[in-house]
Enzyme design. Structure first.
Site, PDB file in Angstrom:
ATOM      1  N   ASP A  39       0.816  -1.217   0.000  1.00 34.54           N
ATOM      2  CA  ASP A  39       0.000   0.000   0.000  1.00 34.54           C
ATOM      3  C   ASP A  39       0.850   1.267   0.000  1.00 34.54           C
ATOM      4  OD1 ASP A  39      -2.580   1.196   0.050  1.00 34.54           O
ATOM      5  OD2 ASP A  39      -2.358   1.643   2.181  1.00 34.54           O
ATOM      6  N   CYS A  67     -16.733 -10.494 -13.693  1.00 35.38           N
ATOM      7  CA  CYS A  67     -17.979 -10.357 -12.921  1.00 35.38           C
ATOM      8  C   CYS A  67     -19.206 -10.796 -13.710  1.00 35.38           C
ATOM      9  CB  CYS A  67     -18.189  -8.907 -12.494  1.00 35.38           C
ATOM     10  SG  CYS A  67     -16.993  -8.364 -11.270  1.00 35.38           S
ATOM     11  N   CYS A  95     -23.315  -9.674 -13.140  1.00 28.54           N
ATOM     12  CA  CYS A  95     -23.561  -9.190 -11.777  1.00 28.54           C
ATOM     13  C   CYS A  95     -23.188  -7.703 -11.672  1.00 28.54           C
ATOM     14  CB  CYS A  95     -22.734  -9.992 -10.765  1.00 28.54           C
ATOM     15  SG  CYS A  95     -22.971  -9.403  -9.067  1.00 28.54           S
ATOM     16  N   CYS A 122     -22.604  -4.566  -6.728  1.00 27.98           N
ATOM     17  CA  CYS A 122     -21.823  -3.494  -6.095  1.00 27.98           C
ATOM     18  C   CYS A 122     -22.186  -2.130  -6.669  1.00 27.98           C
ATOM     19  CB  CYS A 122     -20.326  -3.767  -6.235  1.00 27.98           C
ATOM     20  SG  CYS A 122     -19.768  -3.949  -7.940  1.00 27.98           S
ATOM     21  N   CYS A 125     -16.764   8.075  -2.988  1.00 26.99           N
ATOM     22  CA  CYS A 125     -16.571   6.786  -2.305  1.00 26.99           C
ATOM     23  C   CYS A 125     -16.590   7.031  -0.790  1.00 26.99           C
ATOM     24  CB  CYS A 125     -15.230   6.180  -2.734  1.00 26.99           C
ATOM     25  SG  CYS A 125     -14.765   4.686  -1.838  1.00 26.99           S
ATOM     26  N   CYS A 142     -19.481  -2.332  -1.122  1.00 23.83           N
ATOM     27  CA  CYS A 142     -19.282  -2.973  -2.436  1.00 23.83           C
ATOM     28  C   CYS A 142     -18.655  -4.358  -2.297  1.00 23.83           C
ATOM     29  CB  CYS A 142     -18.455  -2.076  -3.362  1.00 23.83           C
ATOM     30  SG  CYS A 142     -16.754  -1.817  -2.848  1.00 23.83           S
ATOM     31  N   CYS A 199     -20.876  -8.506  -2.703  1.00 20.21           N
ATOM     32  CA  CYS A 199     -20.255  -9.278  -3.785  1.00 20.21           C
ATOM     33  C   CYS A 199     -20.465 -10.782  -3.563  1.00 20.21           C
ATOM     34  CB  CYS A 199     -18.760  -8.963  -3.831  1.00 20.21           C
ATOM     35  SG  CYS A 199     -17.872  -9.958  -5.051  1.00 20.21           S
TER      36      CYS A 199
HETATM   37  C1  B12 Z   1      -5.913   5.445  -3.541  1.00 19.42           C
HETATM   38  C2  B12 Z   1      -6.426   4.194  -2.893  1.00 19.42           C
HETATM   39  C3  B12 Z   1      -7.718   4.214  -2.379  1.00 19.42           C
HETATM   40  C4  B12 Z   1      -8.670   5.386  -2.595  1.00 19.42           C
HETATM   41  C5  B12 Z   1      -9.178   5.343  -4.058  1.00 19.42           C
HETATM   42  C6  B12 Z   1      -9.646   3.934  -4.465  1.00 19.42           C
HETATM   43  C7  B12 Z   1      -9.612   3.630  -5.953  1.00 19.42           C
HETATM   44  N1  B12 Z   1     -10.423   2.680  -6.335  1.00 19.42           N
HETATM   45  O1  B12 Z   1      -8.867   4.176  -6.741  1.00 19.42           O
HETATM   46  C8  B12 Z   1      -9.748   5.120  -1.509  1.00 19.42           C
HETATM   47  C9  B12 Z   1      -9.374   5.866  -0.226  1.00 19.42           C
HETATM   48  C10 B12 Z   1     -11.170   5.503  -1.898  1.00 19.42           C
HETATM   49  C11 B12 Z   1      -9.566   3.626  -1.272  1.00 19.42           C
HETATM   50  C12 B12 Z   1     -10.572   2.804  -0.781  1.00 19.42           C
HETATM   51  C13 B12 Z   1     -10.391   1.445  -0.564  1.00 19.42           C
HETATM   52  N2  B12 Z   1      -9.244   0.765  -0.581  1.00 19.42           N
HETATM   53 CO1  B12 Z   1      -7.590   1.493  -1.310  1.00 19.42          CO
HETATM   54  N3  B12 Z   1      -5.950   1.979  -2.142  1.00 19.42           N
HETATM   55  C14 B12 Z   1      -5.611   3.038  -2.804  1.00 19.42           C
HETATM   56  C15 B12 Z   1      -4.194   2.862  -3.394  1.00 19.42           C
HETATM   57  C16 B12 Z   1      -3.202   3.642  -2.512  1.00 19.42           C
HETATM   58  C17 B12 Z   1      -4.074   3.281  -4.877  1.00 19.42           C
HETATM   59  C18 B12 Z   1      -5.258   2.818  -5.753  1.00 19.42           C
HETATM   60  C19 B12 Z   1      -5.149   3.286  -7.194  1.00 19.42           C
HETATM   61  O2  B12 Z   1      -4.099   3.240  -7.771  1.00 19.42           O
HETATM   62  N4  B12 Z   1      -6.262   3.716  -7.763  1.00 19.42           N
HETATM   63  C20 B12 Z   1      -6.329   4.081  -9.173  1.00 19.42           C
HETATM   64  C21 B12 Z   1      -6.951   2.933 -10.011  1.00 19.42           C
HETATM   65  C22 B12 Z   1      -6.748   3.192 -11.496  1.00 19.42           C
HETATM   66  O3  B12 Z   1      -6.305   1.750  -9.691  1.00 19.42           O
HETATM   67  P1  B12 Z   1      -6.891   0.528  -8.799  1.00 19.42           P
HETATM   68  O4  B12 Z   1      -7.779   0.958  -7.725  1.00 19.42           O
HETATM   69  O5  B12 Z   1      -5.684  -0.233  -8.468  1.00 19.42           O
HETATM   70  O6  B12 Z   1      -7.859  -0.177  -9.859  1.00 19.42           O
HETATM   71  C23 B12 Z   1      -7.551  -1.322 -10.604  1.00 19.42           C
HETATM   72  C24 B12 Z   1      -8.848  -1.983 -11.022  1.00 19.42           C
HETATM   73  O7  B12 Z   1      -9.957  -1.376 -10.466  1.00 19.42           O
HETATM   74  C25 B12 Z   1      -8.802  -1.922 -12.531  1.00 19.42           C
HETATM   75  N5  B12 Z   1      -9.720  -1.007 -13.151  1.00 19.42           N
HETATM   76  C26 B12 Z   1      -9.591   0.302 -13.349  1.00 19.42           C
HETATM   77  N6  B12 Z   1     -10.628   0.766 -14.043  1.00 19.42           N
HETATM   78  C27 B12 Z   1     -11.421  -0.308 -14.287  1.00 19.42           C
HETATM   79  C28 B12 Z   1     -12.646  -0.414 -14.930  1.00 19.42           C
HETATM   80  C29 B12 Z   1     -13.261  -1.687 -14.952  1.00 19.42           C
HETATM   81  C30 B12 Z   1     -14.568  -1.815 -15.586  1.00 19.42           C
HETATM   82  C31 B12 Z   1     -12.646  -2.823 -14.366  1.00 19.42           C
HETATM   83  C32 B12 Z   1     -13.289  -4.158 -14.393  1.00 19.42           C
HETATM   84  C33 B12 Z   1     -11.416  -2.685 -13.729  1.00 19.42           C
HETATM   85  C34 B12 Z   1     -10.831  -1.426 -13.699  1.00 19.42           C
HETATM   86  O8  B12 Z   1      -7.511  -1.631 -12.904  1.00 19.42           O
HETATM   87  C35 B12 Z   1      -6.871  -0.876 -11.900  1.00 19.42           C
HETATM   88  C36 B12 Z   1      -5.385  -1.055 -12.000  1.00 19.42           C
HETATM   89  O9  B12 Z   1      -4.745  -1.516 -10.865  1.00 19.42           O
HETATM   90  C37 B12 Z   1      -3.995   1.306  -3.284  1.00 19.42           C
HETATM   91  C38 B12 Z   1      -2.553   0.863  -2.985  1.00 19.42           C
HETATM   92  C39 B12 Z   1      -1.728   0.905  -4.249  1.00 19.42           C
HETATM   93  N7  B12 Z   1      -0.567   1.530  -4.189  1.00 19.42           N
HETATM   94  O10 B12 Z   1      -2.134   0.378  -5.278  1.00 19.42           O
HETATM   95  C40 B12 Z   1      -4.986   0.900  -2.144  1.00 19.42           C
HETATM   96  C41 B12 Z   1      -5.772  -0.396  -2.310  1.00 19.42           C
HETATM   97  C42 B12 Z   1      -6.329  -0.423  -3.718  1.00 19.42           C
HETATM   98  N8  B12 Z   1      -6.878  -0.235  -1.361  1.00 19.42           N
HETATM   99  C43 B12 Z   1      -7.259  -1.320  -0.788  1.00 19.42           C
HETATM  100  C44 B12 Z   1      -8.399  -1.442   0.059  1.00 19.42           C
HETATM  101  C45 B12 Z   1      -8.486  -2.662   0.948  1.00 19.42           C
HETATM  102  C46 B12 Z   1      -9.390  -0.454   0.034  1.00 19.42           C
HETATM  103  C47 B12 Z   1     -10.807  -0.539   0.647  1.00 19.42           C
HETATM  104  C48 B12 Z   1     -11.476  -1.910   0.531  1.00 19.42           C
HETATM  105  C49 B12 Z   1     -10.736  -0.093   2.139  1.00 19.42           C
HETATM  106  C50 B12 Z   1     -12.082   0.049   2.822  1.00 19.42           C
HETATM  107  N9  B12 Z   1     -12.687  -1.044   3.272  1.00 19.42           N
HETATM  108  O11 B12 Z   1     -12.576   1.142   2.980  1.00 19.42           O
HETATM  109  C51 B12 Z   1     -11.552   0.555  -0.181  1.00 19.42           C
HETATM  110  C52 B12 Z   1     -12.164  -0.039  -1.466  1.00 19.42           C
HETATM  111  C53 B12 Z   1     -12.823   1.006  -2.346  1.00 19.42           C
HETATM  112  C54 B12 Z   1     -12.934   0.515  -3.802  1.00 19.42           C
HETATM  113  N10 B12 Z   1     -14.062  -0.083  -4.133  1.00 19.42           N
HETATM  114  O12 B12 Z   1     -11.973   0.654  -4.539  1.00 19.42           O
HETATM  115  C55 B12 Z   1      -6.419  -2.517  -1.228  1.00 19.42           C
HETATM  116  C56 B12 Z   1      -7.225  -3.346  -2.249  1.00 19.42           C
HETATM  117  C57 B12 Z   1      -7.415  -4.814  -1.927  1.00 19.42           C
HETATM  118  C58 B12 Z   1      -8.322  -5.456  -2.954  1.00 19.42           C
HETATM  119  N11 B12 Z   1      -8.887  -6.600  -2.586  1.00 19.42           N
HETATM  120  O13 B12 Z   1      -8.512  -4.996  -4.036  1.00 19.42           O
HETATM  121  C59 B12 Z   1      -5.154  -1.774  -1.860  1.00 19.42           C
HETATM  122  C60 B12 Z   1      -4.537  -2.504  -3.039  1.00 19.42           C
HETATM  123  C61 B12 Z   1      -4.115  -1.622  -0.729  1.00 19.42           C
HETATM  124  C62 B12 Z   1      -3.336  -2.917  -0.488  1.00 19.42           C
HETATM  125  N12 B12 Z   1      -2.052  -2.952  -0.819  1.00 19.42           N
HETATM  126  O14 B12 Z   1      -3.875  -3.906  -0.039  1.00 19.42           O
HETATM  127  N13 B12 Z   1      -8.333   3.208  -1.674  1.00 19.42           N
END
Ligand code: B12
Length: 291
Positions: free
Chosen positions: A104, A158, A161, A164, A184, A215, A219
């Site tokens: 993280d 998914c 479904c 979420c 969020c 969400c 699931c």
């Molecule tokens: C910033 C951040 C947040 C922010 C923004 C979340 C977001 N979705 O961007 C906030 C504070 C809101 C947050 C909330 C949560 N977070 Co957070 N967060 C991060 C962080 C630091 C960066 C995320 C990021 O890069 N976001 C930008 C987007 C582009 O990337 P992404 O979230 O990784 O999304 C991926 C997929 O969603 C997919 N994707 C993107 N667009 C689309 C579109 C479609 C249709 C599909 C299918 C996929 C897809 O590709 C992306 C590439 O990795 C990471 C740690 C890290 N360095 O990666 C933890 C991380 C993502 N968080 C984590 C967790 C646990 C949470 C929460 C569950 C905590 C909670 N219970 O409140 C929530 C979940 C919210 C959600 N539904 O995403 C875990 C995720 C574990 C998992 N099973 O996925 C991480 C990985 C930390 C860790 N190392 O464990 N988080």
């Protein structure tokens, strides 16, 4: 080790990730510059791949006012310990190799690395979903100069479904598009400064005062998720955080009492604000005239 899901993510990242990051735009706690989010070489010169590990933390307590991951000992600390054990072991086998551990905390995309390493698929709720533990997992990574054979993504999705998307308290999720973190609830419970009426409304929609799990709770993959095998998560779960547990503590004593829990990082005032919002909501609903 009680860890079952370890995979290898090839580097450099696939161009798909660059596209996703550009679509998403800046997110909290990460650098705005997309190139920094793709540059593993900047963190570890000579890096060849990432070893990715899942840390299951489910199942959550049935009724709680804190998100499931935050009810337990801080995953940043727990997963770093395991990563360090693995690093020492690999160093003893290959003394010339170098490593960079993160959970993280690095600018790289942890979910993408876990997906590329074949440990699960990326759900419509944006979470990494594993076939055994659902999305109740956190992700740790160990970048290395070792040349290990990469794993490949699983083909699960998914499908139809959209539980979420419908259930999200802030309607932050969009099928096929980036999530709007500004709506969020997880983010809003951590956001500092003045909140708008819409933002307080989103926080008040469910009882949690830190994070959000809606969400994940809806699931289907989480309905029969296996319990965490990690001994560190067997005890010490905080089910509910009440005002009297911390209101009168100095900041220092708050850190002493709760510093090992992930909800402590924003400090006690944000938690008190969120508790106040719940009290206001309860008061409003009890003030409603009965028909
Ligand atoms: C910033 C951040 C947040 C922010 C923004 C979340 C977001 N979705 O961007 C906030 C504070 C809101 C947050 C909330 C949560 N977070 Co957070 N967060 C991060 C962080 C630091 C960066 C995320 C990021 O890069 N976001 C930008 C987007 C582009 O990337 P992404 O979230 O990784 O999304 C991926 C997929 O969603 C997919 N994707 C993107 N667009 C689309 C579109 C479609 C249709 C599909 C299918 C996929 C897809 O590709 C992306 C590439 O990795 C990471 C740690 C890290 N360095 O990666 C933890 C991380 C993502 N968080 C984590 C967790 C646990 C949470 C929460 C569950 C905590 C909670 N219970 O409140 C929530 C979940 C919210 C959600 N539904 O995403 C875990 C995720 C574990 C998992 N099973 O996925 C991480 C990985 C930390 C860790 N190392 O464990 N988080």
């Amino acid at each position: 080790m009680s860890l079952e899901y370890i995979g290898i993510c090839a580097l450099p990242f696939s161009p798909d990730l660059k596209h996703i990051l550009q679509q998403s735009g800046p997110v909290p706690l990460c650098p705005d510059d997309t190139n920094m989010r793709l540059n593993a070489e900047a963190l570890l010169p000579g890096v060849r791949c990432a070893i990715v590990i899942l840390f299951p933390y489910g199942p959550p307590a049935a009724k709680s006012n804190i998100a499931a991951y935050a009810q337990l000992a801080d995953y940043h600390i727990i997963s770093r310990r395991y990563l360090s054990i693995l690093e020492k072991f690999l160093s003893s086998l290959c003394p010339a190799a170098s490593f960079y551990a993160a959970a993280d905390t690095s600018p790289l995309c942890d979910r993408w690395m876990a997906y590329a390493a074949g440990l699960g698929f990326l759900g419509k709720n944006h979470c990494l979903i594993n076939s055994k533990y659902g999305s109740w997992i956190t992700i740790g990574t160990l970048l290395t100069t070792l040349d290990l054979p990469p794993d490949h993504p699983v083909s699960q999705q998914c499908g139809n479904c959209s539980a979420c998307l419908k259930a999200c308290p802030g309607q932050a999720l969009k099928d096929g598009g980036p999530m709007q973190f500004t709506k969020c609830k997880s983010w809003l419970t951590q956001k500092k400064g003045i909140l708008s009426e819409a933002e307080t409304g989103i926080i008040q929609r469910t009882p949690l005062i830190f994070g959000c799990d809606v969400c994940q709770q809806v699931c289907p993959w989480n309905q029969s998720a296996a319990p965490s095998p990690l001994p560190e998560y067997k005890n010490g779960r905080i089910q509910n955080l009440a005002r009297q547990d911390f209101e009168l503590l100095s900041n220092k004593n708050f850190r002493i009492k709760f510093g090992n829990y992930p909800f402590s990082w924003r400090g006690k005032n944000i938690l008190l604000r969120n508790l106040d919002l719940q009290t206001q909501k309860d008061k409003k609903s009890s003030d409603q005239p009965m028909d």
